[in-house]
Write a protein that holds these residues in place. Structure first.
Motif, PDB file in Angstrom:
ATOM      1  N   ILE B 124       0.837  -1.205   0.000  1.00  0.00           N
ATOM      2  CA  ILE B 124       0.000   0.000   0.000  1.00  0.00           C
ATOM      3  C   ILE B 124       0.872   1.255   0.000  1.00  0.00           C
ATOM      4  O   ILE B 124       0.612   2.216  -0.714  1.00  0.00           O
ATOM      5  N   ALA B 125       1.968   1.195   0.778  1.00  0.00           N
ATOM      6  CA  ALA B 125       2.848   2.361   0.885  1.00  0.00           C
ATOM      7  C   ALA B 125       3.556   2.649  -0.433  1.00  0.00           C
ATOM      8  O   ALA B 125       4.109   3.731  -0.621  1.00  0.00           O
ATOM      9  N   GLU B 126       3.522   1.673  -1.345  1.00  0.00           N
ATOM     10  CA  GLU B 126       4.204   1.883  -2.618  1.00  0.00           C
ATOM     11  C   GLU B 126       3.641   3.100  -3.347  1.00  0.00           C
ATOM     12  O   GLU B 126       4.350   3.770  -4.106  1.00  0.00           O
ATOM     13  N   ALA B 127       2.341   3.388  -3.127  1.00  0.00           N
ATOM     14  CA  ALA B 127       1.728   4.527  -3.814  1.00  0.00           C
ATOM     15  C   ALA B 127       2.083   5.855  -3.160  1.00  0.00           C
ATOM     16  O   ALA B 127       1.760   6.910  -3.685  1.00  0.00           O
ATOM     17  N   LEU B 128       2.758   5.808  -1.988  1.00  0.00           N
ATOM     18  CA  LEU B 128       3.076   7.041  -1.261  1.00  0.00           C
ATOM     19  C   LEU B 128       4.566   7.331  -1.370  1.00  0.00           C
ATOM     20  O   LEU B 128       5.300   7.304  -0.388  1.00  0.00           O
ATOM     21  N   GLY B 129       4.993   7.596  -2.583  1.00  0.00           N
ATOM     22  CA  GLY B 129       6.422   7.747  -2.861  1.00  0.00           C
ATOM     23  C   GLY B 129       7.100   8.834  -2.053  1.00  0.00           C
ATOM     24  O   GLY B 129       7.981   8.572  -1.247  1.00  0.00           O
ATOM     25  N   GLY B 130       6.685  10.082  -2.230  1.00  0.00           N
ATOM     26  CA  GLY B 130       7.425  11.180  -1.614  1.00  0.00           C
ATOM     27  C   GLY B 130       6.933  11.573  -0.232  1.00  0.00           C
ATOM     28  O   GLY B 130       7.230  12.646   0.250  1.00  0.00           O
ATOM     29  N   VAL B 131       6.174  10.671   0.423  1.00  0.00           N
ATOM     30  CA  VAL B 131       5.570  11.031   1.711  1.00  0.00           C
ATOM     31  C   VAL B 131       6.491  10.607   2.860  1.00  0.00           C
ATOM     32  O   VAL B 131       7.030   9.510   2.850  1.00  0.00           O
ATOM     33  N   ALA B 132       6.656  11.488   3.849  1.00  0.00           N
ATOM     34  CA  ALA B 132       7.529  11.181   4.986  1.00  0.00           C
ATOM     35  C   ALA B 132       6.955  10.029   5.810  1.00  0.00           C
ATOM     36  O   ALA B 132       5.747   9.797   5.825  1.00  0.00           O
ATOM     37  N   ARG B 133       7.827   9.311   6.504  1.00  0.00           N
ATOM     38  CA  ARG B 133       7.459   8.056   7.126  1.00  0.00           C
ATOM     39  C   ARG B 133       6.252   8.093   8.082  1.00  0.00           C
ATOM     40  O   ARG B 133       5.317   7.302   7.904  1.00  0.00           O
ATOM     41  N   PRO B 134       6.203   9.026   9.077  1.00  0.00           N
ATOM     42  CA  PRO B 134       5.059   8.980  10.010  1.00  0.00           C
ATOM     43  C   PRO B 134       3.738   9.221   9.281  1.00  0.00           C
ATOM     44  O   PRO B 134       2.739   8.529   9.521  1.00  0.00           O
ATOM     45  N   GLU B 135       3.757  10.188   8.358  1.00  0.00           N
ATOM     46  CA  GLU B 135       2.571  10.512   7.561  1.00  0.00           C
ATOM     47  C   GLU B 135       2.159   9.304   6.715  1.00  0.00           C
ATOM     48  O   GLU B 135       0.985   8.964   6.596  1.00  0.00           O
ATOM     49  N   ARG B 136       3.170   8.631   6.187  1.00  0.00           N
ATOM     50  CA  ARG B 136       2.916   7.470   5.336  1.00  0.00           C
ATOM     51  C   ARG B 136       2.228   6.371   6.141  1.00  0.00           C
ATOM     52  O   ARG B 136       1.220   5.817   5.729  1.00  0.00           O
ATOM     53  N   GLU B 137       2.778   6.100   7.338  1.00  0.00           N
ATOM     54  CA  GLU B 137       2.211   5.050   8.184  1.00  0.00           C
ATOM     55  C   GLU B 137       0.755   5.358   8.516  1.00  0.00           C
ATOM     56  O   GLU B 137      -0.112   4.489   8.483  1.00  0.00           O
ATOM     57  N   ARG B 138       0.491   6.654   8.831  1.00  0.00           N
ATOM     58  CA  ARG B 138      -0.862   7.043   9.195  1.00  0.00           C
ATOM     59  C   ARG B 138      -1.814   6.812   8.028  1.00  0.00           C
ATOM     60  O   ARG B 138      -2.907   6.264   8.186  1.00  0.00           O
ATOM     61  N   ARG B 139      -1.370   7.186   6.837  1.00  0.00           N
ATOM     62  CA  ARG B 139      -2.262   7.051   5.679  1.00  0.00           C
ATOM     63  C   ARG B 139      -2.474   5.586   5.294  1.00  0.00           C
ATOM     64  O   ARG B 139      -3.547   5.224   4.808  1.00  0.00           O
ATOM     65  N   VAL B 140      -1.458   4.745   5.500  1.00  0.00           N
ATOM     66  CA  VAL B 140      -1.640   3.313   5.239  1.00  0.00           C
ATOM     67  C   VAL B 140      -2.680   2.761   6.201  1.00  0.00           C
ATOM     68  O   VAL B 140      -3.572   2.004   5.810  1.00  0.00           O
ATOM     69  N   ASP B 141      -2.596   3.176   7.486  1.00  0.00           N
ATOM     70  CA  ASP B 141      -3.587   2.738   8.476  1.00  0.00           C
ATOM     71  C   ASP B 141      -4.991   3.154   8.054  1.00  0.00           C
ATOM     72  O   ASP B 141      -5.934   2.368   8.100  1.00  0.00           O
ATOM     73  N   GLU B 142      -5.110   4.416   7.623  1.00  0.00           N
ATOM     74  CA  GLU B 142      -6.408   4.928   7.171  1.00  0.00           C
ATOM     75  C   GLU B 142      -6.938   4.111   6.007  1.00  0.00           C
ATOM     76  O   GLU B 142      -8.112   3.762   5.964  1.00  0.00           O
ATOM     77  N   ALA B 143      -6.038   3.826   5.060  1.00  0.00           N
ATOM     78  CA  ALA B 143      -6.467   3.098   3.862  1.00  0.00           C
ATOM     79  C   ALA B 143      -6.935   1.692   4.229  1.00  0.00           C
ATOM     80  O   ALA B 143      -7.949   1.213   3.719  1.00  0.00           O
ATOM     81  N   LEU B 144      -6.194   1.040   5.129  1.00  0.00           N
ATOM     82  CA  LEU B 144      -6.596  -0.293   5.579  1.00  0.00           C
ATOM     83  C   LEU B 144      -7.983  -0.241   6.206  1.00  0.00           C
ATOM     84  O   LEU B 144      -8.847  -1.071   5.916  1.00  0.00           O
ATOM     85  N   ALA B 145      -8.194   0.798   7.063  1.00  0.00           N
ATOM     86  CA  ALA B 145      -9.485   0.933   7.719  1.00  0.00           C
ATOM     87  C   ALA B 145     -10.582   1.211   6.691  1.00  0.00           C
ATOM     88  O   ALA B 145     -11.679   0.658   6.762  1.00  0.00           O
TER      89      ALA B 145
END
Lengths: 303, 347, 315
Positions: B124-145
């Motif tokens: 999932i994080a593959e689509a978040l190329g230029g996003v910083a790590r904490p922000e990326r983790e949060r958005r992956v969590d959101e997407a999973l939810a």
């Protein structure tokens, strides 16, 4: 994949029914395979230890002329006897493990890195690159391997590194072909398209997606090639293209003592046995890995 | 079905255009078959124009081999068109110049769409190329939810998931970067019926929440019709009819579209019994398309004119277009009187 | 069919051309001390060196030298070795038949041993006998050609003296004597190659034996030996043939070693001699003839394959 080599499967777990190879047949084969695999790994570990710590274990200096009488039979002082110059055979056989392992490792590493890069590039970067790189590989492949290796040495000179490099160059096509084939197959899968849509570049896809997914055929190829590279190096060394003369090398030890074959067989026999065991161990390792990792022969899914 | 399918209207005009396919053509060269002959060409996509606005779904249907998947690859920029252009996003830039994650896709086989050696989170994080790590983790969590997967699934590998879970991961990956357009290429075809319904519900809900546009390609009319606002029917690389969803149910004009539609009587809302129109034969080869109307060789109502002159795609109403010399010549009601025996003499 | 042959032929010619350039430039361009320096000796003045270089055409640009050489080679003129003064073509013409005979006999021996062994191992696949065959095969395969070659030489020199000759006997002088003395070298080439043939046959046979048509044949009550040695083998052979390039390559490797051990005046030994003499004029010709024979051998297999298995053309 790390521990698939030597782990004998527990006999209690029945193999899943596979259409082509019925269960009972499979089960009967396992103890043999486990034993063979263990022996192969044990042998290789032993050789590596000898290559690293051999100089501490060897009773004499490997190049020490007159360490004993010339051509003496195996005895308490010289376990494997002595050669025509009175050098201790055991010490020389031990010393020869290092160039033997190094040459195979150098050659295979070189071929693995270059061949895999060529193969992935040819399989992934599109028609133009595929055309150029595949032609190049076909060209290499179209020349008899030993001829090419000898020509490379003719240009660059003999010695451990050059001989290894020659063998490495010659082995490139094998890795390139298998890497290209696997890459073509992986590149068709839609996760590669998905990665592109995620804005990922070619190098990301090649390193993060393709390389991990083509690893197992490459591992098999590496193991098989260790044995052929080993054989090729010994042959080149036999022809006088290996390490420089006073130093020990299986091939040159055999070529320099073959005239004593009938009168004093151990001078040829011991280096030959040491060499054959090593090649055999590599060969078995390749065979076992292929049985385990190759999807064509594998029945149980192992990830 | 959403109740806002008004074909024209202020709300529709206000939605920004996110996809504009202009006269796109894709030809593939085949392997040479003789020393002297020309290399044959497959006309996979032959002059297609479609548009799609934000928050809308375009359904693309047709038999296998009609070029719908090729069109999908052009829309996502995975392939470049032989001629014509594909403009995407609110800024309408050329998709081949790199969509930068603004166009995503969900593919048919989720097992092949996920790298077996990557965890769910990494995929999932593959689509978040230029996003910083904490922000990326949060958005992956959101997407999973958002796709209804428990967070602990993130550490698993694809082969440890069920087919439905795998497809949800694919949807999460397509969605996480906030794309303008998602291509759903047979996205539910590999799932069983109850899972299909769940995933379609999920897609509809996500579209309402995010306003993402979908292009839904499928041979499964029922699934496409359920979530589409407009439908396009493809035959041999061309669009033969494009209609708003409600017109698709009642006022289809092209004989091929009618035949296709008649295979799924259940989605007809009127309740009257309709009979299947059985088409004889295979579609002609896309290597050498027929000179006149491409559907003529299989069409129950084709005449000499149809076989000689290729029809143009013409507007019937503002958003209903059809490519036929005798539009409406075969309808669902008359289809009831067209028996298989009548069609037999045509093929 | 014609397209298939045309493709194969073009690629063979292309490879040969590219290879000739490669060998030529590698030989002339990279080597320390060109022929002129070797002839003139270490103490020669720069003027003498230049004179010799001019005489040999070494002062021309490399591509010019290559084109001249290539035109000559196409007319069957491989030049005269500036070192030995011998005509290169003549030297090669003497060496090539020796190597060719050795390779052919070696191939026959390898197939005669490897094929039956591979078939037997395949029919016993997975059973004890399979490993009983595979492990000795691996041992023989691991056994280097130079060891078996040495053993063969000394066996013949001391025990089988009627098979031994200190010098090579040309076939034209004494046909029987030639064959006798070539037997041991051919065994030394063939035996290490046999496991390769056996392994290929085994895996191909296993694949074929698992196919439905074999099961059908069994249920139809056709005798087991007939199934194995007639039905299955016929399907299993073409894939083995496609891999014969590997076997050729292995044979060429054996030539170098065995010719050296048995002091046979063949091309392999010739190449080694040219390298130690730094005679690149001769080496280029010898290497090309070996490579050409190798490529030709593969081409012949490519041409023969469609007659055995018609599916090959469409691949």
């Amino acid at each position: 994949m790390t521990n698939t080599v030597a782990r004998p499967s527990p006999p209690t777990s029945p193999p899943p029914p596979a259409p082509l190879s019925p269960g009972p047949k499979r089960a009967r084969r396992r103890p043999v395979r486990g034993l063979v695999a263990n022996t192969a790994v044990l042998l290789i570990v032993g050789y590596v230890l000898l290559a690293v710590f051999g100089s501490f274990l060897a009773p004499y200096g490997p190049n020490e002329v007159g360490a004993g009488p010339r051509l003496s039979a195996p005895s308490a002082e010289h376990w494997l006897g002595t050669d025509a110059l009175g050098r201790d055979q055991l010490s020389r056989v031990i010393a020869a493990t290092r160039p033997a392992l190094l040459s195979a490792t150098y050659a295979v590493l070189f071929a693995l890195v270059i061949g895999t890069s060529i193969g992935i590039a040819a399989g992934f970067l599109g028609r133009l690159w595929d055309g150029i790189l595949s032609r190049l590989v076909d060209l290499l492949f179209a020349v008899p391997e030993y001829l090419l290796a000898i020509l490379v040495i003719a240009v660059m000179g003999s010695g451990l590194l050059n001989a290894s490099l020659a063998i490495g160059i010659v082995s490139i096509p094998r890795f390139a072909r298998i890497a290209r084939g696997s890459t073509l197959e992986i590149a068709r899968r839609s996760f590669v398209d998905a990665a592109r849509l995620c804005g990922r570049g070619r190098s990301w896809i090649m390193f993060r997606h393709i390389l991990p997914n083509i690893a197992s055929p490459l591992v098999i190829m590496t193991a098989i090639n260790l044995s052929t590279a080993e054989g090729a190096y010994a042959a080149l060394s036999f022809l006088g293209f290996g390490v420089r003369p006073p130093d020990a090398d299986y091939g040159s030890m055999i070529s320099s003592s073959q005239q004593y074959l009938l009168t004093d067989p151990w001078v040829v026999a011991f280096p030959a046995i040491a060499f054959v065991l090593l090649v055999l161990a590599f060969n078995l390792l390749g065979d076992i890995l292929r049985d385990r990792l190759d999807p064509h022969t594998r029945t149980a899914a192992g990830a | 079905m959403t109740g806002e399918q008004t074909p024209s209207g202020i709300s529709e005009e206000r939605r920004p255009l996110v996809l504009d396919v202009r006269d796109s053509v894709k030809h593939f060269r085949m392997r040479r078959t003789s020393l002297t002959g020309k290399r044959p060409q497959v006309h996979a996509v032959d002059g297609i124009s479609v548009r799609l606005r934000a928050g809308r779904t375009l359904g693309l249907v047709g038999e296998s081999g009609c070029g719908k998947s090729t069109l999908g690859r052009l829309i996502t920029g995975l392939d470049a068109p032989t001629s014509g252009s594909v403009l995407v996003g609110a800024d309408q830039h050329d998709v081949t110049a790199g969509a930068g994650g603004k166009v995503q896709a969900v593919f048919q086989d989720p097992a092949s769409a996920l790298d077996p050696r990557m965890t769910v989170r990494a995929a999932i994080a593959e689509a978040l190329g230029g996003v910083a790590r904490p922000e990326r983790e949060r958005r992956v969590d959101e997407a999973l939810a958002a796709v209804g997967l428990p967070p602990e699934l993130g550490a698993r590998y694809p082969h440890q998931l069920s087919g439905g879970q795998q497809q949800r991961v694919c949807i999460a990956r397509a969605l996480v970067a906030g794309p303008d357009l998602i291509l759903l290429d047979e996205a539910v075809s590999s799932l069983d019926a109850s899972l299909q319904a769940q995933v379609l519900d999920l897609l509809e809900r996500l579209q309402r929440e995010t306003g993402t546009a979908y292009v839904f390609i499928s041979h499964d009319l029922r699934a496409v019709r359920r979530i589409s606002h407009a439908m396009a029917v493809m035959y041999l690389g061309q669009i033969v009819e494009e209609a708003p969803a409600e017109a698709f149910d009642r006022r289809l004009l092209h004989p091929y579209a009618v035949a296709l539609r008649s295979t799924e009587p259940g989605i007809f809302q009127g309740g009257s019994r309709i009979e299947r129109v059985v088409l004889r034969g295979e579609p002609p080869s896309a290597v050498d398309p027929p000179a006149g109307c491409r559907f003529a060789p299989r069409c129950p109502i084709a005449d000499d004119h149809c076989r000689r002159v290729p029809p143009e795609l013409v507007d019937v109403t503002t958003d209903h277009r059809v490519r036929c010399h005798k539009p409406g010549g075969l309808t669902l009601t008359t289809a009831a009187t067209t028996t298989v025996a009548d069609l037999g003499g045509e093929s | 069919m014609i397209l298939y042959l045309a493709k194969k032929l073009t690629s063979a010619v292309g490879v040969l051309l590219a290879l000739s350039a490669l060998v030529f430039f590698a030989g002339r361009g990279l080597v320390p001390g060109n022929a002129a320096a070797v002839i003139a000796g270490a103490k020669a003045s720069p003027e003498t060196l230049a004179a010799i270089e001019h005489k040999l055409g070494l002062d021309q640009p490399l591509y010019r030298q290559y084109l001249d050489w290539l035109t000559g080679a196409l007319h069957g003129d491989f030049g005269v070795s500036p070192l030995s003064g011998q005509d290169n073509l003549q030297v090669i013409a003497q060496q090539a038949p020796v190597s060719f005979e050795l390779a052919l006999m070696g191939l026959l021996i390898a197939v005669a041993i490897g094929l039956p062994v591979g078939v037997i191992a395949a029919t016993r696949s997975g059973k004890g006998l399979d490993w009983g065959i595979r492990i000795p095969l691996l041992v023989v395969f691991a056994f280097p050609g130079f060891v078996s070659g040495s053993v063969a030489l000394y066996l013949s020199a001391h025990f089988l003296t009627n098979l031994y000759s200190a010098s090579y006997i040309p076939f034209s002088d004494n046909g029987i004597g030639n064959l006798q003395t070539m037997l041991m070298p051919a065994l030394a080439v063939g035996i290490p190659t046999a496991p390769l043939v056996a392994q290929m046959t085994r895996s191909s046979m296993i694949e074929v034996l698992a196919q439905p048509h074999i099961t059908t044949a069994r249920t139809n009550g056709i005798a087991e030996w007939r199934i194995r040695y007639v039905y299955a083998l016929r399907t299993a052979l073409p894939p083995v043939l496609t891999l014969i390039g590997f076997i050729f390559g292995f044979l060429v490797g054996g030539l170098f070693i065995v010719e050296e051990i048995f002091s046979l005046p063949g091309l392999g030994r010739g190449v080694l001699a040219s390298i130690s003499n730094r005679d690149f004029s001769q080496l280029t010709g010898q290497a090309l003839v070996i490579a050409a024979a190798f490529i030709l051998g593969n081409l012949l297999v490519d041409i023969a394959l469609p007659f055995v298995d018609r599916r090959i053309i469409n691949r």
